[in-house]
Design a protein around this motif. Structure first.
Motif, PDB file in Angstrom:
ATOM      1  N   LEU A  55       0.829  -1.208   0.000  1.00 57.32           N
ATOM      2  CA  LEU A  55       0.000   0.000   0.000  1.00 57.32           C
ATOM      3  C   LEU A  55       0.863   1.257   0.000  1.00 57.32           C
ATOM      4  O   LEU A  55       0.557   2.240  -0.681  1.00 57.32           O
ATOM      5  CB  LEU A  55      -0.937  -0.001   1.215  1.00 57.32           C
ATOM      6  CG  LEU A  55      -2.006  -1.101   1.235  1.00 57.32           C
ATOM      7  CD1 LEU A  55      -2.667  -1.179   2.599  1.00 57.32           C
ATOM      8  CD2 LEU A  55      -3.057  -0.855   0.163  1.00 57.32           C
ATOM      9  N   ALA A  56       1.965   1.210   0.761  1.00 63.99           N
ATOM     10  CA  ALA A  56       2.844   2.377   0.834  1.00 63.99           C
ATOM     11  C   ALA A  56       3.488   2.640  -0.522  1.00 63.99           C
ATOM     12  O   ALA A  56       3.610   3.798  -0.951  1.00 63.99           O
ATOM     13  CB  ALA A  56       3.910   2.175   1.904  1.00 63.99           C
ATOM     14  N   ILE A  88       0.305   4.804   5.278  1.00 63.74           N
ATOM     15  CA  ILE A  88       0.654   6.225   5.212  1.00 63.74           C
ATOM     16  C   ILE A  88       1.901   6.487   6.045  1.00 63.74           C
ATOM     17  O   ILE A  88       2.804   7.217   5.646  1.00 63.74           O
ATOM     18  CB  ILE A  88      -0.521   7.108   5.702  1.00 63.74           C
ATOM     19  CG1 ILE A  88      -1.677   7.040   4.714  1.00 63.74           C
ATOM     20  CG2 ILE A  88      -0.081   8.545   5.866  1.00 63.74           C
ATOM     21  CD1 ILE A  88      -2.926   7.766   5.177  1.00 63.74           C
ATOM     22  N   VAL A  89       1.949   5.833   7.229  1.00 62.78           N
ATOM     23  CA  VAL A  89       3.140   5.986   8.068  1.00 62.78           C
ATOM     24  C   VAL A  89       4.373   5.593   7.280  1.00 62.78           C
ATOM     25  O   VAL A  89       5.381   6.315   7.243  1.00 62.78           O
ATOM     26  CB  VAL A  89       3.041   5.117   9.333  1.00 62.78           C
ATOM     27  CG1 VAL A  89       4.265   5.321  10.203  1.00 62.78           C
ATOM     28  CG2 VAL A  89       1.784   5.435  10.104  1.00 62.78           C
ATOM     29  N   ALA A  90       4.288   4.424   6.638  1.00 60.50           N
ATOM     30  CA  ALA A  90       5.446   3.947   5.881  1.00 60.50           C
ATOM     31  C   ALA A  90       5.774   4.903   4.750  1.00 60.50           C
ATOM     32  O   ALA A  90       6.943   5.226   4.509  1.00 60.50           O
ATOM     33  CB  ALA A  90       5.172   2.547   5.342  1.00 60.50           C
ATOM     34  N   ALA A 122      10.960  -0.888   3.336  1.00 60.91           N
ATOM     35  CA  ALA A 122      11.607  -1.120   4.619  1.00 60.91           C
ATOM     36  C   ALA A 122      10.700  -0.673   5.760  1.00 60.91           C
ATOM     37  O   ALA A 122      10.506  -1.390   6.752  1.00 60.91           O
ATOM     38  CB  ALA A 122      12.941  -0.377   4.668  1.00 60.91           C
ATOM     39  N   ALA A 123      10.105   0.519   5.602  1.00 62.01           N
ATOM     40  CA  ALA A 123       9.259   1.045   6.675  1.00 62.01           C
ATOM     41  C   ALA A 123       8.020   0.182   6.866  1.00 62.01           C
ATOM     42  O   ALA A 123       7.613  -0.109   7.994  1.00 62.01           O
ATOM     43  CB  ALA A 123       8.855   2.485   6.362  1.00 62.01           C
ATOM     44  N   GLY A 124       7.432  -0.264   5.765  1.00 61.66           N
ATOM     45  CA  GLY A 124       6.249  -1.116   5.855  1.00 61.66           C
ATOM     46  C   GLY A 124       6.570  -2.416   6.583  1.00 61.66           C
ATOM     47  O   GLY A 124       5.853  -2.820   7.506  1.00 61.66           O
ATOM     48  N   LEU A 125       7.649  -3.046   6.176  1.00 60.34           N
ATOM     49  CA  LEU A 125       8.030  -4.308   6.822  1.00 60.34           C
ATOM     50  C   LEU A 125       8.329  -4.078   8.297  1.00 60.34           C
ATOM     51  O   LEU A 125       7.893  -4.838   9.166  1.00 60.34           O
ATOM     52  CB  LEU A 125       9.256  -4.910   6.128  1.00 60.34           C
ATOM     53  CG  LEU A 125       9.029  -5.423   4.697  1.00 60.34           C
ATOM     54  CD1 LEU A 125      10.325  -5.961   4.112  1.00 60.34           C
ATOM     55  CD2 LEU A 125       7.959  -6.506   4.686  1.00 60.34           C
TER      56      LEU A 125
END
Ligand SMILES: Nc1ncnc2c1ncn2[C@@H]1O[C@H](COP(=O)(O)OP(=O)(O)OP(=O)(O)O)[C@@H](O)[C@H]1O
Ligand SMILES: [Mg+2]
Lengths: 676, 252
Positions: free
Chosen positions: A21-22, A232-234, A248-251
């Motif tokens: 999604l990111a 969205i955070v990722a 990386a952020a999503g994982l």
């Protein structure tokens, strides 16, 4: 150790959805300049189609996948590009945001016309026998999870390659940065923009069909929007630009979440309250703390200067007589309605009127924040809820007079609104919108559950106010009180709009740089607006809570707040009239128009189909799609048509008096000519 | 008396040295020119001065105060006004409203509670000051037009009027004559001289129109590729070889 590895593998699977999604969000931002908060509902549309075909009608998984992801999703992308976003390139960011917001409200409504999501359980996945488990030592993954991880990896690699090595990727970025420059360089920006939308919609569709396998095999719109919050955070951590960082952020987020799930004691306050709120809390924290965000400013087209200046807003050319005429008309209509309600209305009609008055107050907060402040805060319902909660808690627990507690509630909401705006200040634009979105969701998923905030699941009855001998327990007198409060709020809004704050705000809306160059602090103006808007919302929240007799969380859901915004933006975000009309529509649509009036009308104009009550999804479609017209009519559809009508009216009266109609200048006369 | 002094100001954009140790000063009541070919860094210098960009190095002092920690809107309050090369007007507002908002900003009393009790409306003395400025710059006829309807030249005049409303001690003008015809340019130059003479406003002007620069300024600074290549009186500087070289091939 089991927990560690279990968390790691499940986390990677979960995180892959976030990452997918990111990537979609980053891709959309990079290639179309739109922060697509409707990304989740695009995914939902594909998920729903896949469910209907594969689970309900037993269509072969491959065929269903092709239909939902390869055909339908890009098709939706083409439609969105052709009908909407193509015309928004280079438009102010708020226009693109409102358009995406309108879609976020409208698309689930459209899908649900044909799709009953309450029945959409035990969804079958894309891969056969998805729950088959593969184990490597302490790590276990199901086939479904592997499918998600693989799909995410393929998309990530594909898109990275696209941007690095293909001319298409380069052109996509060029078109966002400056459509005109790109066209000068021989790029067909319309075609590129369509390709971008097809691509991002394909990613959305892919995420859409994979997602139910990790959310309990259900296809429900809320899951999609919730997961997008984490995404969205990722995406924000990836500065909205880097695909590898987004992955990386999503994982990372997925793994942290699963570890928290496993290692936190299951029955502590933290576990039961903080954990479900993790995505929202992290969104909130990232936006508040990430120093890099300051540097992401909405890029403006260096060649924008060659455009002809925008047509003057029709507001600027509204003539004095038109204003007076409309006002008189509404005043008479309003008084007539009130006379009917007070004299002849049954309980249900009085109930309508009270709610309309209260929602008119609530919507004034949107007039302040959006119409005056030029911001798009998504937490107005939350502030109203805060006002209501504070007021009812103080009244029931401390026994204070309700009039006092409602005011305190409004004050608390105002203070929280101002404090909230502090970290959001340096952001502005989309980040401020996201920040308020994160706040609304975090509040909803964490604080609402605390007994001391809302009084728990079954809050104590919150009394009606009384001033000395005047008791507002009676609905008629409560209505009068609400009208008086609305009058006061409306007056304050009008005074603020015509006063220093209003002038400063419209300067800041016009050009923040120029406003700063004459000594206006945009930050201060924003804090003040946020506080005022939140305070007004809190006031309305206190009134509604007192009217209904108890705090009711369903009134203040984040999604309801989005719908408020959409409805006010559609109808008229700049004026008190707009807020009042939006309140009429909000209250009456649900209660009368859809179940009774519209079917009645439809059954009278055509004898072929018997139409029963229309689903409430219709209103989301109606106003969601209404909001996407914001780009063309920022003063609101109703306001626009009202002015047109007045223009035509004036021309007609002028003509009959033998005068010429040159007194009406500007765009209005041309529209008026078209209309007459 | 030195009103304004920039010392060794540097600014780098992704590989380009837009400003390389630039030092410029302006005295009280003086008109100073800042010239240089396209892309020399003139606008960037203005933006650093106003705080719209954060310089990588160097110090800027104005009226005895160091500015590095002063936010942009405060710099306007202490007396730096400016116009923009790419017009920055408040869309949707009329010319008069532009000046009214600037007048209110100059007073700096924008308390919300005053609006709420109805004290926020324009007062007669404010309206009078606005009318005087409209008169001074010949904008009276267009006063109630939305700015979108103005030509580029008139829009520049509105920007100038807005900047003057805050009664700056130092006025920064970024190419005030671009988009104007000869008559309009001459008129603007005349107004600037008048403002400078009557109010003692110091002016730092970026301009490609050399005759206009010559007619207005007492001193010039020349920027090229972010470096200061010459400074001094007009005659000195324009006879300078380096300056001539920098301008050869320049379309102005
Ligand atoms: N925001 C920015 N990001 C990157 N580079 C920039 C930015 N702003 C300016 N530059 C670069 O810095 C250099 C100086 O630009 P600046 O606009 O200050 O020149 P100028 O002297 O005002 O030119 P002109 O006469 O064309 O207005 C140019 O090479 C420009 O491309
Ligand atoms: Mg410049």
């Amino acid at each position: 150790m089991d927990n560690f590895f279990g968390g790691l593998t499940d986390g990677v699977a979960f995180g892959s959805v976030y990452a997918l999604l990111a990537i979609g969000l980053v891709l959309a931002y990079k290639t179309s300049g739109v922060f697509n908060i409707a990304f989740g509902v695009q995914a939902y549309a594909s998920g729903a189609l896949f469910y209907v075909l594969h689970t309900k009608h037993d269509v072969n998984a491959f065929v269903a996948f092709i239909a939902a992801v390869v055909v339908m999703a890009p098709l939706l992308g083409i439609v969105l590009d052709r009908v909407l976003f193509r015309f928004l390139r280079g438009a102010p960011e708020i226009n693109r945001l409102i358009t995406a917001l309108g879609l976020l409200v409208a698309i689930p409504g459209l899908v649900q016309l044909k799709f009953d999501q309450t029945q959409a359980t035990s969804a079958k996945g894309v891969v056969p026998n998805g729950d088959t488990v593969y184990s490597w030592g302490p790590a276990h993954l199901t086939r479904d999870q592997i499918a998600i991880i693989v799909a995410m990896a393929l998309v990530a690699i594909g898109i990275t390659l696209l941007f690095r090595y293909s001319p298409l990727g380069l052109r996509m970025r060029a078109v966002v940065e400056s459509p005109r420059m790109a066209e000068l360089a021989g790029v067909n920006s319309n075609r590129i923009s369509m390709a971008s939308w097809m691509l991002t919609s394909f990613v959305a569709g892919l995420a859409g069909v994979l997602l139910p396998q990790i959310t309990g095999n259900q296809v429900v719109d809320v899951y999609y929007t919730t997961l997008v919050t984490a995404a969205i955070v990722a995406a924000v951590l990836a500065s909205l630009t880097s695909v590898p960082l987004a992955v990386a952020a999503g994982l990372g987020l997925g793994v942290v979440q699963e570890w928290l799930n496993r290692f936190l004691p299951t029955n502590s306050i933290v576990a039961s309250n903080i954990r479900p709120g993790l995505p929202f809390i992290s969104l909130f924290l990232v936006l508040a703390l990430d120093p890099r965000l300051r540097r992401i400013r909405s890029a403006s087209d260096p060649l924008a200067g060659v455009d002809p200046p925008p047509v003057a807003a029709i507001a600027a050319t509204r003539t004095r007589n038109a204003a007076r005429g409309t006002r008189l008309f509404w005043l008479i209509a309003g008084l007539g309605y009130l006379y009917y309600v007070m004299g002849h209305g049954n309980a249900s009609v009085v109930d309508d009127a009270v709610r309309i008055a209260i929602y008119a107050i609530l919507f004034c907060s949107i007039v302040v924040a959006t119409g005056l402040g030029g911001q798009l805060p998504l937490a107005q319902a939350t502030f109203a809820g805060i006002g209501g909660a504070v007021s009812s808690q103080l009244a029931t627990q401390q026994g204070l007079s309700v009039i006092v507690t409602i005011l305190i509630g409004a004050g608390v909401a105002a203070v929280i609104g101002m404090v909230m705006s502090l970290p959001a200040l340096r952001l502005g634009g989309i980040f401020l919108t996201l920040f308020t979105f994160g706040f609304a969701l975090a509040f909803e998923s964490v604080f609402v559950k605390f007994g001391w905030v809302t009084g728990g699941l079954f809050p104590e009855a919150s009394p009606r106010p009384a001033i000395g001998p005047i008791d507002f327990g009676n609905d008629h007198s409560f209505l009068v009180m609400c009208l008086v409060v609305f009058g006061v709020v409306a007056t304050i809004v009008v005074l603020v709009r015509g006063g220093t704050t209003g002038r400063f705000l419209s300067a800041v809306r016009g050009s923040e740089t120029a406003a700063a160059s004459i000594g206006i602090s945009a930050a201060r103006a924003r804090i003040v607006t946020f506080g005022l808007a939140a305070g007004i919302a809190g006031l309305g929240g206190g009134l509604l809570t007192s009217y209904e007799g108890h705090y009711s969380a369903t009134n203040w859901q984040t999604f309801i707040g989005l719908f408020w915004l959409v409805i006010v933006v559609t109808i008229g975000p700049r004026t008190i009239d707009g807020a009042l009309q939006a309140a009429f529509v909000f209250v009456l649509f649900q209660k009368r128009v859809l179940p009774v009036w519209l079917p009645w009308l439809l059954n009278h104009v055509q004898p072929f189909w018997k139409i029963n009550a229309l689903p409430s999804a219709v209103q989301f479609i109606f106003f969601g799609l209404g909001a996407v017209t914001y780009a063309k009519h920022p003063e609101g559809i109703l306001e626009f048509n009202k002015r047109n009508a007045m223009g035509t009216f004036q021309r007609l009266t002028h003509r009959s008096q033998g005068g010429n109609d040159s007194t009406i200048e500007g765009p209005m006369s041309s529209h008026g000519a078209a209309a007459s | 008396m030195t009103l304004f002094e920039a010392r060794d100001v540097s600014k780098k954009f992704a590989g380009i040295m837009a400003l390389d140790n630039v030092s410029i000063d302006v005295n009280d009541g003086e008109i100073v020119g800042l010239v240089g070919p396209n892309g020399a860094g003139k606008t960037t210098f203005f933006n650093c001065l106003l705080g719209l960009l954060k310089p990588d190095g160097g110090t800027i002092t104005f009226d005895g105060a160091e500015l590095s920690r002063v936010p942009t809107h405060r710099r306007a309050r202490i007396g730096i006004g400016r116009t923009f090369q790419r017009i920055e007007l408040f869309s949707g507002m009329s010319v008069r409203e532009h000046l009214l908002v600037a007048e209110r900003a100059r007073r700096g009393d924008g308390r919300l509670w005053k609006d709420v009790i109805g004290m926020g409306r324009p007062r007669p003395d404010e309206l009078a000051r606005v009318d005087a400025m409209l008169e001074l710059l010949g904008l009276t006829a267009e006063a109630d037009r939305p700015v979108e309807m103005l030509s580029l030249g008139r829009a520049r005049v509105v920007e100038l009027a807005r900047a003057l409303m805050i009664e700056p001690k130092l006025l920064l003008l970024d190419e005030p004559s671009s988009g104007l015809d000869h008559a309009e340019t001459a008129e603007i130059a005349e107004k600037l001289r008048e403002v400078n003479r009557e109010r003692g406003t110091a002016i730092l002007i970026v301009e490609h129109d050399m005759p206009m620069v010559r007619s207005l300024v007492s001193r010039v600074f020349v920027l090229d590729f972010g470096r200061l290549i010459a400074s001094g009186s007009v005659d000195e500087v324009f006879d300078d070889d380096a300056v001539r070289k920098a301008y050869i091939g320049d379309n102005n």
